[in-house]
Design an enzyme around this catalytic site. Sequence first.
Site, PDB file in Angstrom:
ATOM      1  N   ASP A  11      -6.554  -1.281   5.474  1.00 52.56           N
ATOM      2  CA  ASP A  11      -6.305   0.165   4.876  1.00 52.56           C
ATOM      3  C   ASP A  11      -6.907  -0.073   3.365  1.00 52.56           C
ATOM      4  O   ASP A  11      -6.152  -0.786   2.527  1.00 52.56           O
ATOM      5  CB  ASP A  11      -4.724   0.354   4.891  1.00 52.56           C
ATOM      6  CG  ASP A  11      -4.224   1.532   4.376  1.00 52.56           C
ATOM      7  OD1 ASP A  11      -5.112   2.097   3.350  1.00 52.56           O
ATOM      8  OD2 ASP A  11      -3.011   1.851   4.244  1.00 52.56           O
ATOM      9  N   TYR A 228       6.473  -6.486   0.993  1.00 52.96           N
ATOM     10  CA  TYR A 228       6.179  -5.208   1.427  1.00 52.96           C
ATOM     11  C   TYR A 228       4.836  -4.806   1.141  1.00 52.96           C
ATOM     12  O   TYR A 228       4.401  -4.578  -0.023  1.00 52.96           O
ATOM     13  CB  TYR A 228       7.153  -4.211   1.561  1.00 52.96           C
ATOM     14  CG  TYR A 228       6.440  -2.736   2.133  1.00 52.96           C
ATOM     15  CD1 TYR A 228       6.487  -2.821   3.476  1.00 52.96           C
ATOM     16  CD2 TYR A 228       5.822  -1.862   1.364  1.00 52.96           C
ATOM     17  CE1 TYR A 228       5.522  -1.883   4.133  1.00 52.96           C
ATOM     18  CE2 TYR A 228       5.159  -0.858   2.011  1.00 52.96           C
ATOM     19  CZ  TYR A 228       4.954  -0.820   3.369  1.00 52.96           C
ATOM     20  OH  TYR A 228       4.425   0.173   3.937  1.00 52.96           O
ATOM     21  N   LYS A 231       2.723  -2.317   7.289  1.00 51.03           N
ATOM     22  CA  LYS A 231       2.410  -2.971   8.727  1.00 51.03           C
ATOM     23  C   LYS A 231       1.121  -3.381   8.866  1.00 51.03           C
ATOM     24  O   LYS A 231       0.224  -2.904   8.397  1.00 51.03           O
ATOM     25  CB  LYS A 231       3.027  -1.830   9.767  1.00 51.03           C
ATOM     26  CG  LYS A 231       4.375  -1.710   9.719  1.00 51.03           C
ATOM     27  CD  LYS A 231       5.182  -2.951  10.590  1.00 51.03           C
ATOM     28  CE  LYS A 231       6.569  -2.953  10.609  1.00 51.03           C
ATOM     29  NZ  LYS A 231       7.235  -4.122  10.667  1.00 51.03           N
TER      30      LYS A 231
HETATM   31  C1  F6R Z   1       4.231   3.038   7.092  1.00 52.35           C
HETATM   32  C2  F6R Z   1       3.551   3.450   6.074  1.00 52.35           C
HETATM   33  C3  F6R Z   1       4.236   4.608   5.273  1.00 52.35           C
HETATM   34  C4  F6R Z   1       4.887   4.242   3.770  1.00 52.35           C
HETATM   35  C5  F6R Z   1       5.682   5.603   3.268  1.00 52.35           C
HETATM   36  C6  F6R Z   1       6.120   5.163   1.724  1.00 52.35           C
HETATM   37  O1  F6R Z   1       3.283   1.819   7.416  1.00 52.35           O
HETATM   38  O2  F6R Z   1       2.666   2.975   5.364  1.00 52.35           O
HETATM   39  O3  F6R Z   1       5.288   5.123   6.107  1.00 52.35           O
HETATM   40  O4  F6R Z   1       5.660   3.209   3.784  1.00 52.35           O
HETATM   41  O5  F6R Z   1       4.726   6.823   3.112  1.00 52.35           O
HETATM   42  O6  F6R Z   1       5.291   4.763   0.919  1.00 52.35           O
HETATM   43  P1  F6R Z   1       5.081   4.521  -0.451  1.00 52.35           P
HETATM   44  O7  F6R Z   1       6.372   3.308  -0.460  1.00 52.35           O
HETATM   45  O8  F6R Z   1       3.913   3.935  -0.651  1.00 52.35           O
HETATM   46  O9  F6R Z   1       5.493   5.835  -1.175  1.00 52.35           O
HETATM   47 MG    MG Z   2      -1.765   3.029   4.063  1.00 54.66          MG
HETATM   48 MG    MG Z   3      -2.261   1.948   8.483  1.00 59.38          MG
END
Ligand code: F6R
Ligand code: MG
Ligand code: MG
Length: 365
Positions: A11, A228, A231
Amino acid sequence: MKITLSVIKADVGGYVGHSESHPAVLAKAEECLAKVKQSGLLIDYHVTKCGDDLNLIMTHQQGEESEKIHRLAWDTFVAGTEVAKSLKLYGAGQDLLSDAFSGNVKGMGPGVAEMEFEERKAEPVIVFMADKTSSGAWNMPLYKMFADPFNTIGLVIASNMHTGFAFEVHDVKEHKKIILNTPEEIYDLLVFIGAPSRYPLKAVYSRSAGEIAAVSSTQKLSLIAGRYVGKDDPVCIVRAQGVFPAVGEVLEPFSLPHLVEGWMRGSHHGPFMPVSIPDSIPSRFDGPPRVTAAGFQLADGKLVGPRDMFADISFDNARQQANDIADYMRRHGPFEPHRLPLEEMEYTTMPEVVKKLEGRFTELA
Ligand code: F6R
Ligand code: MG
Ligand code: MG
């Protein structure tokens, strides 16, 4: 002819949020790999996406874990990140956990599934790609493909499959692996792979042919980074037909949108929805988790394809079921089992909340 099929993904930035890949990033990756194909290092390649993940599908003769191929993937992700940064895409360079390439992308952030094999007279392969979930998502489908006669009738009635398959199970916490033979060890196998967040399946081998049948990426980004970072959004390569399950037996497990870890903030269980590649745009509550399947015939390493295998209307019921399950799971809100158990969540406020309320906890009578 010995061929290596490498699928390396990362990603490098989302459009919009974490929902999709931007066409300019895909175009940049295409440009990078086209140049290298001309130089002869790659026999062929295909650039695609699953949600916000950029997938590089490459054939070559450098073998597995080749520094040249891994460097190429890394440089392509870096070039894609530059484009993502220029467009201020979301989380640009998210999976590039290190600034410097050190010979092999394993453990650095990108996901890798590679297999080297002698190309058969006809060589159908399916590349599965996932978004908003982790590598254990392949455990149940791989088990069904290679060990469950209710899924794969070839195990029962095809003599070249009747001896069964060997499963390589990884223990991501202890950094150990074990190979278990089916059908005789399925009960032992299921003790492990039924707990997919700890014991992802890495590979499957045909016992009669001694050949690689399937390989997955088992990176656990959260363990690699110690914090974190998203995933893993894993990939998995499966060879089909002949001594392997037929294409239809390989796809059949995905008619059940089973519950996987991931979805919003990598902290929920949700249905694994099989979709066409254009439909890998997880938007509802950042999901539900998606799986796509790109099918190819190999011709001296040339990637003839892809055929978008889940575009078939016969997966419509699975999609409908996934949407119904998504509705049902969402109604649990912040409660388990929609929310993941504490130790599996990618986000938590637990330590700070416990600290804040420290003085207010009293002993039970
Ligand atoms: C799941 C994913 C999204 C982010 C969510 C919050 O794998 O990538 O659900 O966790 O959009 O993202 P942030 O913390 O970057 O605002
Ligand atoms: Mg992403
Ligand atoms: Mg992804």
